[in-house]
Design a protein around this motif. Structure first.
Motif, mmCIF file in Angstrom:
data_model
loop_
_atom_site.group_PDB
_atom_site.id
_atom_site.type_symbol
_atom_site.label_atom_id
_atom_site.label_comp_id
_atom_site.label_asym_id
_atom_site.label_seq_id
_atom_site.Cartn_x
_atom_site.Cartn_y
_atom_site.Cartn_z
ATOM 1 N N LYS A 265 1.887 -3.260 -2.793
ATOM 2 C CA LYS A 265 1.788 -2.296 -3.882
ATOM 3 C C LYS A 265 0.622 -2.607 -4.832
ATOM 4 C CE LYS A 265 5.234 0.498 -6.083
ATOM 5 N NZ LYS A 265 6.666 0.715 -6.200
ATOM 6 N N GLN B 194 -4.399 -2.117 -4.610
ATOM 7 C CA GLN B 194 -5.139 -0.856 -4.709
ATOM 8 C C GLN B 194 -6.574 -1.087 -4.275
ATOM 9 O OE1 GLN B 194 -3.544 1.749 -5.059
ATOM 10 N NE2 GLN B 194 -1.736 1.360 -6.296
ATOM 11 N N LYS B 195 -7.252 0.013 -3.938
ATOM 12 C CA LYS B 195 -8.658 -0.027 -3.502
ATOM 13 C C LYS B 195 -8.845 -0.881 -2.246
ATOM 14 C CE LYS B 195 -10.113 2.258 -7.180
ATOM 15 N NZ LYS B 195 -10.469 3.688 -7.036
ATOM 16 N N ILE C 173 1.820 0.743 4.358
ATOM 17 C CA ILE C 173 1.046 0.837 3.118
ATOM 18 C C ILE C 173 1.946 1.183 1.942
ATOM 19 C CG2 ILE C 173 -0.858 2.066 1.992
ATOM 20 C CD1 ILE C 173 -2.000 2.458 4.846
ATOM 21 N N GLU C 174 1.932 0.328 0.926
ATOM 22 C CA GLU C 174 2.736 0.586 -0.267
ATOM 23 C C GLU C 174 1.892 1.012 -1.454
ATOM 24 O OE1 GLU C 174 5.472 -2.586 -1.085
ATOM 25 O OE2 GLU C 174 6.115 -2.676 1.014
ATOM 26 N N ALA C 175 0.585 0.740 -1.400
ATOM 27 C CA ALA C 175 -0.286 1.170 -2.496
ATOM 28 C C ALA C 175 -0.728 2.608 -2.228
ATOM 29 C CB ALA C 175 -1.495 0.247 -2.586
ATOM 30 N N ASP C 176 -1.202 3.315 -3.274
ATOM 31 C CA ASP C 176 -1.545 4.720 -3.039
ATOM 32 C C ASP C 176 -3.052 4.990 -3.021
ATOM 33 O OD1 ASP C 176 -1.984 4.423 -5.749
ATOM 34 O OD2 ASP C 176 -0.101 5.407 -6.292
ATOM 35 N N ASP C 177 -3.842 4.059 -3.517
ATOM 36 C CA ASP C 177 -5.281 4.298 -3.555
ATOM 37 C C ASP C 177 -5.969 3.372 -2.553
ATOM 38 O OD1 ASP C 177 -7.845 4.959 -4.170
ATOM 39 O OD2 ASP C 177 -7.885 3.909 -6.103
ATOM 40 N N VAL C 178 -5.863 3.706 -1.284
ATOM 41 C CA VAL C 178 -6.391 2.827 -0.241
ATOM 42 C C VAL C 178 -7.113 3.654 0.815
ATOM 43 C CG1 VAL C 178 -4.471 1.216 -0.515
ATOM 44 C CG2 VAL C 178 -4.360 2.963 1.263
ATOM 45 N N ARG C 179 -7.948 2.970 1.597
ATOM 46 C CA ARG C 179 -8.537 3.602 2.770
ATOM 47 C C ARG C 179 -8.223 2.704 3.967
ATOM 48 N NH1 ARG C 179 -14.894 4.487 3.666
ATOM 49 N NH2 ARG C 179 -14.666 2.340 4.364
#
Lengths: 285, 463
Positions: free
Chosen positions: B362, B365-366, B392-398
């Motif tokens: 989480k 990020q990034k 994936i638990e974070a929301d701003d990822v690639r």
């Protein structure tokens, strides 16, 4: 002078006969043009001469006949043996080999073709010598030296592929070169450049068979003979004026003059329509 | 360092893995008590643990039916000493690239190496470190020796990353590791030349070596490990049960290469895990050519902001080899990058399995995460499985993944043949080109060249 002699050649692809008795003879130093409508068998002839495994020669002969009369049976050779015997095919659609630099590929190729008896694993042509020669050839053909560092035909434009084929022709200097629509997909300037390049590379030592729909490529490579293929046979041969006529007027006169060949052409088209593309993927028509 | 020889290899070991054998080993060991205690604890677990359960996703594609734990015991003294070691060094595929043999006198001389460590059947044969590096506080050599000398920096890391209670192999390794090697590079020390570690096996031998690499803040090093020897398929073979722990400090840069090139009778089980701290960089390359069966876990944890891991895999399998890789890219901190590319070529009836996971916490990020596996089938009877996964638990990822499987294209071969290359040369070139994309990422020229050469030798006519 050595001659490439083709007699009564019949070739089938996936069981369907495409060439129905081709006779053609090319001497070193001679330029011949091969014209004909799509699907008439022009590329098939090129692949059969080079030995593509999908093109089955059902009858006829292809031989290299030396000035002293010594004959070599081309059909008994593997494709690489044919290349080492001095036969070259410029592909209409060359294959990409990702990860292999054009220069490395060519160094391998040049080494083998110039030393036909080389065994696999033996030394390649010295790097320094090869690089110098490649650089000089690329300069002659007005090519950017960085081009040779790219992977073979990988992501090349149509024009770049054809230029790469011409570069290979220049480096390998074969006895007999078959140029399969080396002008297709090129704009007028590029065709002119290709035409000039081929004229520069050719000469008294090289026999050239130019497969084309257009006469521009012949501008700097005036053919000794122009052959017209229809329905898997060469139905007519003539001088340069024949190429000009076909380019201007198309094949109607030829079809009318050779009704049997025209019928064969229609039958092949129908069969191709039923079976889908009769030729293997990437092989061209 | 060599003791009495044991000329006869029997199918059953003279000594079994167990408390009694461990006590004998520890009695002769100069290692500190805290390290021995870890071994005893692992040994106590060993008796209660079975082979990994095939219902475990990491093991379900690994066929252990013919692996008999009772057939193996603690490593004995090598059958032969220096001569065998020399032979294995010559066989090691990197040695030829790293060691200059032409010094005029015909003597083998070490060229461009910062250090060297070799072992045979779990016995240390040679340990060397450039004296100027030792003077800068670099520690490199046998774990038995250096754990006692530098417990201050090593105790915290020793067996801190891999779980030794998971299954029989993990506990066995933790209890009976031998000929283990440690590299510690103090903060800001940069080692330009590679350190070379070779683990060798005789026919029927056992290797349980552990590798610990710790780079302090801002340190740099290149570590090349490789394996050689063991019995061929159909012989007694060999057994490797190894572990690798890697700590890349803040702003440090490690290039780690593990080349597995055992003969085809060797069972190879390896747990490998790295942590990369803030702005640290790891380039980790696995080359796998040998063994009868391999079961490898390659895990990377990015634990500090801006950490970067590039993971490369080059696999070539043939015969009836079976190689299984479970990889993990665990993003625990923000703004980290991980990029995994595994490329495999398979010949004969061999089998290659890759199961990859990108896990993003989480807090991470990034994240920029990538995983890809491309396989090239050189025969109709080979089989490859690619199983990518994302959690994936974070929301701003690639995060992206990909997998391909293909064959050498007959049209490519014909094209090259038309230019004078034999069908075999053409196929070799196509395969070399296939691997080029991953070679382009490996910044160590001798590794690229050794791998390319070793693979080139293995390719037969493509069917």
């Amino acid at each position: 002078m050595e001659r490439l002699v083709i007699r009564g050649l019949h070739v089938a692809v996936e069981g369907q006969e495409i060439l129905k008795g081709v006779d053609l003879e090319i001497g070193r130093g001679e330029v011949h043009a091969l014209m004909g409508p799509n699907g008439s068998g022009k590329s098939t002839l090129g692949y059969a001469i080079m030995g593509h495994p999908a093109y089955e020669v059902t009858s006829g002969t292809i031989e290299l006949v030396a000035a002293d009369g010594t004959r070599r049976d081309v059909l008994a050779m593997e494709p690489d043996e044919r290349a080492r015997a001095g036969i070259f095919l410029a592909f209409q659609r060359p294959m990409a080999i990702p990860g292999v630099r054009l220069a490395d590929f060519l160094r391998h190729s040049v080494t083998n073709v110039r030393n036909p008896d080389r065994k696999e694993g033996e030394e390649l042509m010295p790097m320094r010598e090869f690089r110098a020669e490649l650089k000089a050839k690329m300069a002659e053909l007005s090519m950017d030296p960085d081009f040779a560092r790219r992977y073979v035909n990988d992501g090349f434009s149509g024009g770049e592929m054809k230029r790469a084929e011409i570069l290979q022709l220049a480096m390998l200097r074969p006895g007999f070169a078959i140029l399969d629509e080396t002008d297709s997909g090129l704009d007028a300037d590029a065709v002119r450049l290709a035409s000039e390049s081929i004229a520069k590379i050719g000469g008294a030592e090289m026999g050239i068979l130019i497969i084309t729909h257009h006469e521009q490529l012949l501008e700097h490579n005036v053919p000794l003979r122009t052959h017209v293929m229809l329905g898997g046979r060469i139905v007519e041969s003539g001088g340069p004026e024949l190429a000009a006529e076909l380019h201007k007027k198309g094949y109607e006169r030829i079809r009318a003059a050779y009704p049997d060949a025209a019928a064969a052409e229609r039958a092949m088209e129908d069969a191709a329509g039923v079976a889908g593309r009769a030729v293997p993927a990437g092989a061209g028509a | 360092m060599t003791a009495a020889t044991l000329p006869n290899r029997s199918p059953a070991p003279s000594v079994a893995f167990g408390a009694e054998a461990l006590d004998a080993i520890l009695a002769a060991s100069p290692a500190p008590a805290w390290a021995s205690d870890l071994r005893r604890a692992a040994c106590a677990r060993l008796t209660g643990l079975g082979l990994p359960d095939r219902r475990d996703e990491n093991w379900m594609r690994t066929d252990l039916r013919l692996f008999k734990p009772a057939a193996w015991g603690p490593s004995r003294s090598p059958d032969a000493g220096a001569a065998v070691e020399e032979g294995l060094l010559a066989e090691a595929i990197l040695s030829g690239e790293l060691v200059d043999t032409a010094d005029g006198s015909g003597q083998r001389v070490a060229g461009r190496l910062a250090g060297r460590f070799t072992s045979l059947d779990g016995h240390v044969m040679r340990e060397e470190l450039d004296a100027s590096l030792a003077a800068q506080g670099v520690v490199f050599g046998s774990a038995e020796r250096v754990l006692a000398e530098r417990a201050d920096v090593l105790k915290a890391h020793w067996f801190s990353l891999i779980d030794s209670s998971k299954d029989w192999f993990a506990a066995l390794h933790a209890a009976f590791h031998a000929a283990s090697v440690v590299l510690y590079v103090p903060p800001r020390v940069r080692i330009a030349d590679p350190l070379h570690v070779v683990a060798g096996l005789t026919d029927g031998g056992v290797d349980t070596s552990h590798v610990l690499v710790v780079l302090g803040e801002g340190a740099e090093a290149t570590v090349l490990t490789e394996t050689a020897g063991g019995g061929a398929a159909g012989s007694t073979g060999g057994f490797h049960c190894g572990g690798t722990e890697i700590v890349v400090g803040e702003n440090a840069f490690l290039r780690m290469v593990n080349l597995q090139n055992w003969n085809t009778g060797v069972w190879h089980v390896a747990r490998q895990r790295a942590v990369v701290r803030a702005n640290g960089r790891l380039q980790w390359t696995l080359g796998a050519l040998g063994s009868r069966l391999s079961q490898v876990a390659q895990d990377v944890a990015l634990v500090g902001r801006g950490a970067d891991a590039q993971v490369n895999g080059v696999m070539f399998t043939e015969g009836r080899q079976q190689l299984v890789f479970n990889t993990s890219q665990h993003h625990e901190a923000a703004a980290c990058r991980s990029d995994l590319l595994y490329k495999g070529a398979l010949q004969d009836r061999s089998r290659l399995v890759w199961r990859g996971m990108i896990k993003v916490d989480k807090a991470a990020q990034k994240t920029d995460g990538y995983q890809r596996n491309d396989n090239l089938m050189l025969s109709k009877t080979a089989r490859a499985d690619s199983i990518p996964g994302l959690e994936i638990e974070a929301d701003d990822v690639r995060c992206t993944h990909g997998a391909t499987s293909g064959r050498v294209d007959g049209q490519q071969v014909f094209y090259a043949q038309a230019r004078g290359l034999t069908a075999d040369e053409a196929a070799r070139l196509v395969v070399a080109g296939f691997f080029q994309q991953v070679f382009d990422r490996i910044t160590i020229a001798p590794v690229r060249e050794a791998l390319a050469r070793a693979i080139g030798r293995r390719i037969r006519r493509i069917s």
